[in-house]
Design an enzyme around this catalytic site. Sequence first.
Site, PDB file in Angstrom:
ATOM      1  N   HIS A 199       0.876  -1.183   0.000  1.00 52.76           N
ATOM      2  CA  HIS A 199       0.000   0.000   0.000  1.00 52.76           C
ATOM      3  C   HIS A 199       0.908   1.226   0.000  1.00 52.76           C
ATOM      4  O   HIS A 199       1.664   1.445  -0.940  1.00 52.76           O
ATOM      5  CB  HIS A 199      -0.925  -0.109   1.221  1.00 52.76           C
ATOM      6  CG  HIS A 199      -2.050   0.865   1.277  1.00 52.76           C
ATOM      7  ND1 HIS A 199      -2.424   1.661   0.233  1.00 52.76           N
ATOM      8  CD2 HIS A 199      -2.917   1.161   2.287  1.00 52.76           C
ATOM      9  CE1 HIS A 199      -3.460   2.407   0.583  1.00 52.76           C
ATOM     10  NE2 HIS A 199      -3.774   2.129   1.839  1.00 52.76           N
ATOM     11  N   HIS A 205      -2.297  -1.874  -9.803  1.00 52.66           N
ATOM     12  CA  HIS A 205      -3.225  -1.266  -8.852  1.00 52.66           C
ATOM     13  C   HIS A 205      -4.509  -2.062  -8.853  1.00 52.66           C
ATOM     14  O   HIS A 205      -4.922  -2.559  -9.904  1.00 52.66           O
ATOM     15  CB  HIS A 205      -3.506   0.192  -9.258  1.00 52.66           C
ATOM     16  CG  HIS A 205      -4.074   1.001  -8.160  1.00 52.66           C
ATOM     17  ND1 HIS A 205      -5.411   1.004  -7.860  1.00 52.66           N
ATOM     18  CD2 HIS A 205      -3.470   1.813  -7.257  1.00 52.66           C
ATOM     19  CE1 HIS A 205      -5.608   1.800  -6.836  1.00 52.66           C
ATOM     20  NE2 HIS A 205      -4.457   2.302  -6.439  1.00 52.66           N
ATOM     21  N   ASP A 234       2.941   5.615  -6.640  1.00 56.57           N
ATOM     22  CA  ASP A 234       4.196   5.454  -5.909  1.00 56.57           C
ATOM     23  C   ASP A 234       5.418   5.322  -6.805  1.00 56.57           C
ATOM     24  O   ASP A 234       6.546   5.343  -6.312  1.00 56.57           O
ATOM     25  CB  ASP A 234       4.115   4.225  -4.999  1.00 56.57           C
ATOM     26  CG  ASP A 234       3.204   4.475  -3.824  1.00 56.57           C
ATOM     27  OD1 ASP A 234       3.272   5.585  -3.284  1.00 56.57           O
ATOM     28  OD2 ASP A 234       2.433   3.580  -3.464  1.00 56.57           O
TER      29      ASP A 234
HETATM   30  N1  ACO Z   1       4.729  -6.691 -10.573  1.00 57.74           N
HETATM   31  C1  ACO Z   1       4.599  -7.879 -11.202  1.00 57.74           C
HETATM   32  N2  ACO Z   1       3.427  -8.522 -11.351  1.00 57.74           N
HETATM   33  C2  ACO Z   1       2.355  -7.947 -10.826  1.00 57.74           C
HETATM   34  C3  ACO Z   1       2.410  -6.711 -10.148  1.00 57.74           C
HETATM   35  C4  ACO Z   1       3.653  -6.078 -10.042  1.00 57.74           C
HETATM   36  N3  ACO Z   1       3.781  -4.916  -9.429  1.00 57.74           N
HETATM   37  N4  ACO Z   1       1.181  -6.376  -9.738  1.00 57.74           N
HETATM   38  C5  ACO Z   1       0.363  -7.364 -10.110  1.00 57.74           C
HETATM   39  N5  ACO Z   1       1.079  -8.325 -10.773  1.00 57.74           N
HETATM   40  C6  ACO Z   1       0.548  -9.544 -11.404  1.00 57.74           C
HETATM   41  C7  ACO Z   1       0.228 -10.598 -10.375  1.00 57.74           C
HETATM   42  O1  ACO Z   1       1.319 -11.434 -10.115  1.00 57.74           O
HETATM   43  C8  ACO Z   1      -0.917 -11.309 -11.039  1.00 57.74           C
HETATM   44  O2  ACO Z   1      -0.384 -12.134 -12.024  1.00 57.74           O
HETATM   45  P1  ACO Z   1      -1.062 -13.570 -12.358  1.00 57.74           P
HETATM   46  O3  ACO Z   1      -2.426 -13.240 -12.891  1.00 57.74           O
HETATM   47  O4  ACO Z   1      -0.150 -14.191 -13.348  1.00 57.74           O
HETATM   48  O5  ACO Z   1      -1.111 -14.297 -11.049  1.00 57.74           O
HETATM   49  C9  ACO Z   1      -1.679 -10.201 -11.743  1.00 57.74           C
HETATM   50  O6  ACO Z   1      -0.691  -9.198 -12.019  1.00 57.74           O
HETATM   51  C10 ACO Z   1      -2.807  -9.614 -10.903  1.00 57.74           C
HETATM   52  O7  ACO Z   1      -2.239  -9.102  -9.710  1.00 57.74           O
HETATM   53  P2  ACO Z   1      -2.929  -9.167  -8.288  1.00 57.74           P
HETATM   54  O8  ACO Z   1      -1.869  -9.279  -7.235  1.00 57.74           O
HETATM   55  O9  ACO Z   1      -4.022 -10.176  -8.292  1.00 57.74           O
HETATM   56  O10 ACO Z   1      -3.603  -7.733  -8.240  1.00 57.74           O
HETATM   57  P3  ACO Z   1      -4.178  -7.015  -6.946  1.00 57.74           P
HETATM   58  O11 ACO Z   1      -5.225  -6.099  -7.425  1.00 57.74           O
HETATM   59  O12 ACO Z   1      -4.531  -8.011  -5.892  1.00 57.74           O
HETATM   60  O13 ACO Z   1      -2.910  -6.215  -6.396  1.00 57.74           O
HETATM   61  C11 ACO Z   1      -1.342  -4.521  -6.015  1.00 57.74           C
HETATM   62  C12 ACO Z   1      -2.726  -4.875  -6.582  1.00 57.74           C
HETATM   63  C13 ACO Z   1      -1.201  -5.048  -4.559  1.00 57.74           C
HETATM   64  C14 ACO Z   1      -1.192  -3.010  -5.977  1.00 57.74           C
HETATM   65  C15 ACO Z   1      -0.262  -5.176  -6.910  1.00 57.74           C
HETATM   66  O14 ACO Z   1      -0.371  -4.682  -8.223  1.00 57.74           O
HETATM   67  C16 ACO Z   1       1.149  -4.934  -6.376  1.00 57.74           C
HETATM   68  O15 ACO Z   1       1.619  -5.699  -5.532  1.00 57.74           O
HETATM   69  N6  ACO Z   1       1.855  -3.851  -6.880  1.00 57.74           N
HETATM   70  C17 ACO Z   1       3.166  -3.539  -6.393  1.00 57.74           C
HETATM   71  C18 ACO Z   1       3.066  -2.810  -5.072  1.00 57.74           C
HETATM   72  C19 ACO Z   1       2.596  -1.372  -5.263  1.00 57.74           C
HETATM   73  O16 ACO Z   1       3.088  -0.654  -6.116  1.00 57.74           O
HETATM   74  N7  ACO Z   1       1.620  -0.980  -4.417  1.00 57.74           N
HETATM   75  C20 ACO Z   1       1.105   0.387  -4.430  1.00 57.74           C
HETATM   76  C21 ACO Z   1      -0.315   0.425  -4.901  1.00 57.74           C
HETATM   77  S1  ACO Z   1      -0.875   2.092  -4.944  1.00 57.74           S
HETATM   78  C22 ACO Z   1      -1.193   2.435  -3.347  1.00 57.74           C
HETATM   79  O17 ACO Z   1      -1.510   1.610  -2.537  1.00 57.74           O
HETATM   80  C23 ACO Z   1      -1.120   3.830  -2.959  1.00 57.74           C
END
Ligand code: ACO
Length: 438
Positions: free
Chosen positions: A277, A316, A372
Amino acid sequence: MGACPATPYCQDMADTLQIRYGTTGAEADLAITDATIKAPELRRFVIDGEPLATYDPGFMNTAVCRSAITYIDGDAGVLEYRGYPIADLAEHSTYLEVAWLLLHGELPTASELDGWEALITEHRMLPDKLKTVLAGFPYDAHPMTILMASVAAFFSFYPDAQNFTDPDARALNIARLIAKMPTLAAFAYRKGRAQPYVTPDDSYGYCENFLQMLFKKAERRYAADPRLVRAMEVLFILHADHEQNCSTNAVRSVASSGNDLYTSCSAGIGALHGPLHGGANEAVLKMLREIGTVDRVPEFIEGVKTGRARMMGFGHRVYKNYDPRAKIIKKSVEDVFEVTGVNPLLQIALELEKYGLTDDYFVSRRLYPNVDFYSGLIYEALGFPPEMFTVLFAIPRSSGWAAQYQEFITDPEQKIARPKQIYTGARTRCYVPMDARS
Ligand code: ACO
């Protein structure tokens, strides 16, 4: 909406969803309002003796409230506070104007803004005894821990926050929180450096006062470059609210058991601290440093694609398009670097973004830079160490949390947050005495 593949099946009607449970033939028409059905209505169906419920870890498709504060269209990359596009607010407003907008639903008039700024200025000081609390933390305590504990401690200094149904008491405590967050953050920062605290100075605006509390040394009067003050203002505006994210949900959930603003927002700070987050901007800088040079980007991308690494600052839950805040921040990066000089990590970030926008792994999953991705680079250029990044997010988010808290406790539909579970453990076992356990 198409037909569901298995029983119970559903079909579209004008404003109802007709559901038939195949096993018993039981049917019900569930009213559709705002593209949702009321989940408790599903209890009309009983499956193996259990009322039908939905299973939704992470609230992927569950609305928990009706809210008039922030609108997001994640597919189109739209973000609006109270109906105003974020780009317009970032271009024309100050953070305190936006905080007022979130809380009151309208932009302030000139006299309302004067009164609001004066109120915030009046409440910037911390209670003196809080310094004793701060002194008790280890010198290297993470500033988010200090922030979380101190905001919770505010309730013992301002117990009238429990009168949250009284609009005057509520407004006063909201002003206190928004006013004191920068002071608390600056004190936590200086404590980590064994530097004396710099008290708030009424002659500065909200953001410049924050900068002087952080960075003032022995000079007679601290003066920040106006471009940096504006960049801080823009960052605060962009981070002020983001509807039902993890930390806002924590605030609402803790408020739901009858808690005051400070206890609820302290929970929000805890939720925000996580690397998935608000902690992501700190993680982005760490990632950029680990990559080290532009030529190592392809290797890193391969690691992401094979699941060995995660591209922090990308992806996201809601945005399946370029996060509109990231676009504005990217522009601010240029403004800030004009003053501070270019951070070499920017080249690595730009190269990562290039891959992110073209490589099928990211494109097919609709992963774009989020707020971010570039904010950490600005924070670093402004002189903040990584552990302060999430603190810089929490300061402005306090106005969003306060607006959401206010909306929550005045919403007659809300109840104590209490999700269901699907129990998967053992049942009604015979107790095993100690000497019989293997
Ligand atoms: N890098 C690589 N792969 C990713 C990323 C990433 N940053 N984000 C999502 N994916 C992939 C997942 O592995 C998944 O792949 P799959 O379908 O092959 O299993 C697919 O994309 C879907 O991802 P989920 O994790 O199911 O998406 P969710 O909506 O649950 O997660 C999140 C969103 C937590 C923000 C995720 O994208 C992430 O971890 N990003 C990196 C951390 C980040 O930047 N967080 C800040 C968010 S903005 C904020 O909170 C202010």
